[in-house]
Design an enzyme around this catalytic site. Sequence first.
Site, short mmCIF file in Angstrom:
data_model
loop_
_atom_site.label_atom_id
_atom_site.label_comp_id
_atom_site.label_asym_id
_atom_site.label_seq_id
_atom_site.Cartn_x
_atom_site.Cartn_y
_atom_site.Cartn_z
N ALA A 105 0.80 -1.23 0.00
CA ALA A 105 0.00 0.00 0.00
C ALA A 105 0.83 1.27 0.00
CB ALA A 105 -0.93 0.00 1.21
N ASN B 103 -2.90 -6.64 -2.78
CA ASN B 103 -2.48 -5.79 -3.89
C ASN B 103 -1.01 -5.98 -4.27
OD1 ASN B 103 -2.49 -3.13 -5.58
ND2 ASN B 103 -0.90 -2.82 -4.04
N TYR C 215 4.38 -13.93 -15.51
CA TYR C 215 3.46 -12.99 -14.84
C TYR C 215 2.00 -13.36 -15.14
CZ TYR C 215 1.00 -8.62 -13.81
OH TYR C 215 0.11 -7.68 -13.34
N ALA D 243 0.77 -16.22 -15.91
CA ALA D 243 0.43 -17.45 -15.18
C ALA D 243 0.11 -17.15 -13.73
CB ALA D 243 1.58 -18.45 -15.29
#
Length: 273
Positions: A48, A121, A186, A188
């Site tokens: 974050a 994230n 990436y 995958a």
Amino acid sequence: MNTDKTKCFTVFAYPCLSAFIRGQNAFWRQLKIMNSSLTGKTILVTGAAKRIGRGIALRLAQEGARVAIHYHHSEAAARRTAGECGGAELFRANLESVPEIQRMFGDVEQRLGRLDGLVNNAARFTRFDPLDITEQDWDFIHSVNLKAVFFCCQQAARLMKRQGQGRIVNISSLGGIRPWAEHAHYCASKAGVIMLTRALSKAFAPEIAVNSVAPGVIPFEDIDERGRRMIESTPARRGGTPAEVADAVVYFLTASNFVTGQILAIDGGLSQR
């Protein structure tokens, strides 16, 4: 008409009107926070400190949530984001390490008392010809993009199950929906996040809803020529913004548990090309 009086009125009226408008705006912002279903909810956002994660954290704070900010190396940026979120709690962890993930969630429970939402994230992104990808290259991406997502979901779900409810939002990618030749590793990992989301939505139901947001091109200052070409190919004819990704995250965090196992592409229609 007395022009002197008119001028005097104008001089004093505009500042008063401006102050009134500012007060009204502040009132409506506070009212929105009070009425938000995220008010007082504890939500952890991984990665974050910067970029999309920062945008998500700021939006959740605006919605009245109690934001917990995870970071690894970007301490200075994380502290700035925490300050902009009204003094959010910081949690440092290397997501490559399952013991560190476990410790982080233990710290969240100890310091914040509960966990209502998780936004996975944090991610890595590299480009290689598939013929040149090494085991180290593969593990560098998958250890954070997929393995860490699973173990963060696992730890969060254990807390949420005890509480009786919770929401998990996994940030996947357009690369998990459409194939990119020079990003096979990436793609995958992000396709894995999408299927993981679907599987966990069944495993964690009915108490916990698990959904995924798949951003398209969200340009920052380091966007390259390939990214610009993708924007040109986007039906919306522009790149997206962190705020637009955050809108989708807020939707999933506030939706009922009847919305689960879903993938929402925020890509300006690029996945339909």
